[in-house]
Scaffold this active site. Structure first.
Site, PDB file in Angstrom:
ATOM      1  N   GLU A  25     -22.680 -89.272-109.610  1.00  0.00           N
ATOM      2  CA  GLU A  25     -22.497 -89.515-110.373  1.00  0.00           C
ATOM      3  C   GLU A  25     -22.808 -89.525-111.841  1.00  0.00           C
ATOM      4  O   GLU A  25     -21.477 -89.938-112.514  1.00  0.00           O
ATOM      5  CB  GLU A  25     -23.410 -91.146-110.438  1.00  0.00           C
ATOM      6  CG  GLU A  25     -23.942 -92.313-109.011  1.00  0.00           C
ATOM      7  CD  GLU A  25     -25.064 -92.311-108.851  1.00  0.00           C
ATOM      8  OE1 GLU A  25     -26.057 -92.430-109.244  1.00  0.00           O
ATOM      9  OE2 GLU A  25     -25.185 -92.722-107.621  1.00  0.00           O
ATOM     10  N   GLU A  64     -27.807 -93.146-101.269  1.00  0.00           N
ATOM     11  CA  GLU A  64     -28.974 -94.437-102.278  1.00  0.00           C
ATOM     12  C   GLU A  64     -29.223 -95.692-100.832  1.00  0.00           C
ATOM     13  O   GLU A  64     -30.856 -95.458-100.794  1.00  0.00           O
ATOM     14  CB  GLU A  64     -28.354 -94.773-103.425  1.00  0.00           C
ATOM     15  CG  GLU A  64     -28.617 -94.001-104.820  1.00  0.00           C
ATOM     16  CD  GLU A  64     -27.291 -93.171-104.719  1.00  0.00           C
ATOM     17  OE1 GLU A  64     -25.871 -93.357-104.078  1.00  0.00           O
ATOM     18  OE2 GLU A  64     -27.054 -92.918-106.057  1.00  0.00           O
TER      19      GLU A  64
HETATM   20  C1  LIG Z   1     -29.620 -93.533-109.473  1.00  0.00           C
HETATM   21  C2  LIG Z   1     -29.227 -92.709-108.275  1.00  0.00           C
HETATM   22  O1  LIG Z   1     -28.336 -93.695-108.141  1.00  0.00           O
HETATM   23  C3  LIG Z   1     -30.534 -92.589-107.213  1.00  0.00           C
HETATM   24  C4  LIG Z   1     -30.685 -90.926-106.731  1.00  0.00           C
HETATM   25  O2  LIG Z   1     -29.875 -90.176-107.081  1.00  0.00           O
HETATM   26  S1  LIG Z   1     -31.382 -91.713-104.848  1.00  0.00           S
HETATM   27  C5  LIG Z   1     -31.301 -89.501-104.453  1.00  0.00           C
HETATM   28  C6  LIG Z   1     -29.907 -89.587-103.967  1.00  0.00           C
HETATM   29  N1  LIG Z   1     -29.821 -88.376-103.390  1.00  0.00           N
HETATM   30  C7  LIG Z   1     -30.001 -87.769-102.013  1.00  0.00           C
HETATM   31  O3  LIG Z   1     -30.496 -88.968-101.428  1.00  0.00           O
HETATM   32  C8  LIG Z   1     -30.396 -86.838-101.168  1.00  0.00           C
HETATM   33  C9  LIG Z   1     -31.594 -86.309-101.199  1.00  0.00           C
HETATM   34  N2  LIG Z   1     -31.596 -84.930-100.437  1.00  0.00           N
HETATM   35  C10 LIG Z   1     -31.060 -84.843 -99.452  1.00  0.00           C
HETATM   36  O4  LIG Z   1     -30.644 -85.552 -98.254  1.00  0.00           O
HETATM   37  C11 LIG Z   1     -31.475 -83.139 -98.678  1.00  0.00           C
HETATM   38  O5  LIG Z   1     -32.426 -83.223 -99.480  1.00  0.00           O
HETATM   39  C12 LIG Z   1     -30.215 -82.383 -99.068  1.00  0.00           C
HETATM   40  C13 LIG Z   1     -29.364 -82.874 -98.617  1.00  0.00           C
HETATM   41  C14 LIG Z   1     -29.932 -82.023-100.760  1.00  0.00           C
HETATM   42  C15 LIG Z   1     -30.999 -80.985 -99.114  1.00  0.00           C
HETATM   43  O6  LIG Z   1     -30.775 -80.665 -97.911  1.00  0.00           O
HETATM   44  P1  LIG Z   1     -32.011 -79.739 -97.155  1.00  0.00           P
HETATM   45  O7  LIG Z   1     -30.068 -78.804 -97.649  1.00  0.00           O
HETATM   46  O8  LIG Z   1     -31.888 -79.405 -96.075  1.00  0.00           O
HETATM   47  O9  LIG Z   1     -33.307 -79.464 -98.196  1.00  0.00           O
HETATM   48  P2  LIG Z   1     -34.117 -80.092 -97.572  1.00  0.00           P
HETATM   49  O10 LIG Z   1     -35.000 -80.458 -96.980  1.00  0.00           O
HETATM   50  O11 LIG Z   1     -33.838 -81.909 -97.754  1.00  0.00           O
HETATM   51  O12 LIG Z   1     -35.320 -80.465 -98.934  1.00  0.00           O
HETATM   52  C16 LIG Z   1     -35.739 -79.138-100.138  1.00  0.00           C
HETATM   53  C17 LIG Z   1     -36.325 -80.076-100.837  1.00  0.00           C
HETATM   54  O13 LIG Z   1     -35.918 -80.403-101.890  1.00  0.00           O
HETATM   55  C18 LIG Z   1     -35.947 -81.867-101.722  1.00  0.00           C
HETATM   56  N3  LIG Z   1     -35.473 -82.867-102.855  1.00  0.00           N
HETATM   57  C19 LIG Z   1     -34.418 -83.092-101.832  1.00  0.00           C
HETATM   58  N4  LIG Z   1     -33.207 -83.776-102.727  1.00  0.00           N
HETATM   59  C20 LIG Z   1     -34.402 -84.271-103.500  1.00  0.00           C
HETATM   60  C21 LIG Z   1     -34.287 -85.591-104.546  1.00  0.00           C
HETATM   61  N5  LIG Z   1     -32.804 -86.928-104.776  1.00  0.00           N
HETATM   62  N6  LIG Z   1     -35.419 -85.851-105.466  1.00  0.00           N
HETATM   63  C22 LIG Z   1     -36.551 -84.968-104.763  1.00  0.00           C
HETATM   64  N7  LIG Z   1     -36.529 -84.355-104.516  1.00  0.00           N
HETATM   65  C23 LIG Z   1     -35.874 -83.655-103.216  1.00  0.00           C
HETATM   66  C24 LIG Z   1     -36.972 -82.192-101.063  1.00  0.00           C
HETATM   67  O14 LIG Z   1     -37.884 -83.264-100.763  1.00  0.00           O
HETATM   68  C25 LIG Z   1     -37.121 -81.182-100.313  1.00  0.00           C
HETATM   69  O15 LIG Z   1     -39.045 -80.708-100.867  1.00  0.00           O
HETATM   70  P3  LIG Z   1     -40.024 -79.787-100.248  1.00  0.00           P
HETATM   71  O16 LIG Z   1     -39.508 -78.408-100.170  1.00  0.00           O
HETATM   72  O17 LIG Z   1     -41.012 -79.817-100.961  1.00  0.00           O
HETATM   73  O18 LIG Z   1     -39.745 -80.528 -99.001  1.00  0.00           O
END
Ligand SMILES: C[C@H](O)CC(=O)SCCNC(=O)CCNC(=O)[C@H](O)C(C)(C)COP(=O)(O)OP(=O)(O)OC[C@H]1O[C@@H](n2cnc3c(N)ncnc32)[C@H](O)[C@@H]1OP(=O)(O)O
Length: 724
Positions: free
Chosen positions: A115, A135
């Site tokens: 975004e 999301e």
């Molecule tokens: C207002 C906005 O529209 C709202 C948003 O943006 S909501 C967030 C949208 N983003 C997401 O849903 C992505 C969520 N994350 C993921 O899918 C996966 O973490 C990823 C594809 C980015 C990376 O995957 P991968 O490399 O396997 O690592 P993964 O183990 O999942 O994450 C590594 C660390 O980052 C953290 N992390 C990843 N994305 C995060 C996020 N968006 N916020 C906080 N922590 C996050 C995980 O909790 C993990 O923490 P830890 O090591 O303490 O357990």
């Protein structure tokens, strides 16, 4: 650990590079958002800055808004933790900036990350970057203007698909769709982005404010038609997920009232959804899933996982061949051992069938399928076991047979080899009793079908070494399972917690409740199928065998239903012989089988528990609670005995092992939302009416009376994980 920070550097070319740094995924934590606002202000103010490039540190643009902020909102009930980003930062500071802004995207740009990038005036990406708005998987909608800008950049149809399916695309696809302006190598990314930004300033490249675009949206009537179809689809496929319809509505609002109004509407709806139970549940699952592989005394003591290159599976039945399939798909060489060539061929055929089914469903490429099958070798003795790194025994649940197998394995396998059993019930100390290899014996409990179901229960005894547990966790990850480490007890975490599930359903039927009503209500709760259809699927033999084990282990609280025996006596065995609670016809949904009703009547007569011989009268909600509260009660015992490391491990185990609806957050999380006190008082009432099956556990009683959440860790010294 490095603190989150935003770097700012102005080059001799007059381009300010703003770099988000918050490893590992540059999540947009509050200090990052504040830092971005400050840095964009600074860039706007400084006369030496002509253009701006926004990027992320460490090869990843950003994984989106910091999800732990939303968790904080859930924990505190205080929405003021949510910053204003969509207008203050994305519209005012970035999109409406008087200086051109280019996003330099590498690795991933997800959610709030994408975004931010869409608010920029152009996007340059490295190859194979992941771009998406996931999301909805968190129970919310895209919140920094994503619902408005994505349709304006790539067209409504694809944007709706990307949001509703939460499926990312690559930068290559993004380029074709118009989301990405150019793809360049990682090495050139910053250089090209700087030049691009300068060229926008010189009007040699277009200065595009995505929110102002209308060219890709089509006419209002076309848009309404497309969104109407999406709405119908969502009502059918995701009736429990309010964020899906909300997302479609907000997109439409922006099309009707304009992008900026859409952004404001989006912010309003986002704030409502963040505090919904769906979002609470899904965010619990997000963090719970990442917590399972943090095992105190295993993953925090500096051990390095050993590589498992070659494995053996003993037993080529349904479970064994499923496990072998999972290992092969993880690129692990597999020896499949059977006792005769007929059974071996059957096992190999099943594995080929599993792989081919995945190929047909488009889950595998032909190349990957061929590669997996080429790693399979069938054997009839242990002579090839001399260099295996892991053995998983998957024979029938017969203790003396397992003991013999483990004695043989100990002699033939190399000393480093992990000796695991796929038993779902038998004490692992007994399995390894005849060996002196207890330190390398563990449970690797898969769920059927093993190559599909995502959960792997790793069972440790008090003697299993941390290295063996670490290696099994690593294998679990390699074969794309969620590994949950649990203690050694009857049924381990999942089967122990859920044994009252089918028993409660049986109890209700014997109390006069209609079996199909129960199945419908449990489906409406969010399970994919109800307990009777599940029994049909598993076959009644499994239910008889497991209920015997549980009857022996938990004699104080089992319910013995005559129904299963009566069904078997009348020649029924569920789906596999086409005679179950349902009629199974190819190509149509299972239909209730009326010919089962006299058998149910007979069971009620034999069981004789209906008060005054009349069916009980219960509401729909009571039925769901009478089935699930005993499960919560047993979950409390699992927590009290330390079978799982933390309550959220049981949440994941219930979601991935028993298909408990993920948007309800898992069994313990859901129970806390319902309230321990209500569960306790209901169970107490039913104990008086229907007996000890419902008797509340000590853990539940204590927590209900003291008002402590079931998921809260014990305040005194925690008990060690039950390993004995
Ligand atoms: C207002 C906005 O529209 C709202 C948003 O943006 S909501 C967030 C949208 N983003 C997401 O849903 C992505 C969520 N994350 C993921 O899918 C996966 O973490 C990823 C594809 C980015 C990376 O995957 P991968 O490399 O396997 O690592 P993964 O183990 O999942 O994450 C590594 C660390 O980052 C953290 N992390 C990843 N994305 C995060 C996020 N968006 N916020 C906080 N922590 C996050 C995980 O909790 C993990 O923490 P830890 O090591 O303490 O357990």
């Amino acid at each position: 650990m490095a603190l989150p920070k935003v770097d700012f550097e102005v080059g001799a070319d007059g381009v300010a590079v703003i770099t988000m740094g918050n490893p590992p995924v540059n999540a947009l934590a509050i200090p990052i958002i504040m830092g971005l606002k400050d840095r964009f202000d600074e860039a706007a103010r400084r006369n030496d800055v002509k253009a701006i490039v926004l990027t992320g540190k460490g090869g990843r643009f950003s994984g989106g808004f910091d999800i732990s902020v939303m968790k904080k909102v859930h924990d505190t009930g205080d929405s003021s933790h949510l910053p204003d980003v969509s207008v203050e930062l994305v519209v005012n500071a970035i999109e409406d900036s008087k200086k051109p802004v280019v996003a330099a995207v590498e690795g991933l740009a997800l959610g709030g990350g994408l975004e931010l990038a869409m608010g920029c005036h152009a996007r340059i990406a490295a190859p194979r970057a992941q771009l998406g708005l996931p999301e909805l998987t968190l129970g919310i909608i895209p919140g920094f203007g994503g619902t408005q800008r994505l349709p304006r950049l790539i067209g409504l149809s694809k944007a709706v698909e990307m949001m509703l399916k939460s499926k990312p695309i690559t930068s290559e696809e993004g380029k074709k769709l118009g989301l990405i302006d150019s793809i360049v190598s990682s090495e050139e990314l910053l250089k090209v982005s700087r030049l691009w930004a300068l060229e926008i300033g010189e009007r040699r490249k277009p200065w595009v404010r995505s929110l102002h675009r209308t060219d890709k949206i089509g006419s209002l009537s076309e848009a309404r038609e497309l969104l109407g179809t999406a709405r119908q689809q969502v009502k059918k496929t995701a009736p429990h997920l309010p964020q899906q319809l909300a997302c479609v509505d907000v997109i439409e609002y922006g099309i009707v009232h304009g992008g900026y109004s859409g952004v404001l509407k989006e912010a309003e709806v986002f704030k409502q959804l963040v505090v919904s139970n769906t979002s609470k549940g899904l965010i619990n699952v997000f963090f719970a899933q990442r917590a399972i592989t943090k095992v105190p005394g295993v993953t925090d003591i500096g051990l390095k996982p050993r590589n498992v290159k070659k494995a053996a599976v003993v037993g080529g039945g349904l479970m064994g061949s499923g496990i072998a399939t999972a290992l092969l798909l993880g690129n692990i060489h597999v020896l499949l051992k059977e006792i005769n060539s007929e059974l071996l061929m059957k096992g190999i055929k099943t594995i080929e069938g599993n792989v081919n089914a995945l190929l047909r469903r488009g889950k595998l490429t032909k190349q990957k399928a061929d590669a997996a099958l080429s790693l399979l070798q069938g054997v009839l003795d242990y002579s090839e076991f001399k260099d295996v790194d892991l053995v998983i025994e998957a024979v029938i649940e017969n203790l003396s047979l397992k003991q013999t197998i483990f004695s043989d394995l100990e002699k033939i396998c190399p000393p480093h080899c992990i000796l695991a059993s796929n038993t779902s019930t038998i004490d692992l100390n007994l399995v390894g009793k005849m060996t002196s290899s207890q330190d390398r014996i563990a449970g690797a409990h898969f769920f059927s079908p093993a190559h599909v179901m995502p959960l792997l229960e790793i069972i440790r005894t008090d003697k299993t070494s941390p290295q063996v547990i670490l290696d099994l966790i690593t294998v679990g990850k390699v074969i794309k399972k969620a590994p949950v480490v649990v203690g050694n007890c009857t049924g381990f975490a999942v089967n122990k917690t859920f044994f009252p599930y089918s028993q409660a359903a049986q109890l209700l039927v014997n109390l006069g409740v209609d079996a199909y009503r129960i199945d419908t209500l449990i489906r409406n709760f969010g399970f994919p199928i109800g307990p009777f259809q599940l029994a049909d699927l598993a076959g009644y033999g499994v239910a008889v065998a497991t209920s015997k084990v549980f009857a022996d282990a938990f004699s104080d609280r089992v319910f013995k239903s005559p129904l299963l025996d009566l069904l078997i006596k009348s020649g029924r065995n569920g789906k596999n012989n086409g005679k179950g609670y349902y009629i199974y016809e190819k190509g149509s949904k299972p239909k209730p089988d009326p010919s089962i009703l006299p058998i149910i009547e007979e069971s009620r007569r034999v069981c004789n528990i209906m008060p005054n011989g009349k069916p009980i009268s219960v509401t729909d909600q009571e039925i769901v609670e009478m089935i699930l509260f005993p499960v919560v009660n047993e979950a409390c015992r699992v927590l009290e005995d330390g079978v799982v490391i933390r309550a959220s491990d049981l949440d994941i185990a219930s979601v991935l092992g028993m298909s408990f609806p993920n948007y309800r957050g898992g069994i313990v999380f859901w129970a806390d939302l319902v309230g321990a006190n209500h569960i306790y008082t209901s169970l107490k009432k039913w104990t008086q009416l229907y007996g000890n099956f419902y008797k509340p556990s000590k853990y539940l009683e204590e927590r209900a009376l003291k008002g402590i959440p079931l998921s809260a860790p014990a305040s005194s010294t925690p008990k060690p994980v039950a390993r004995l």
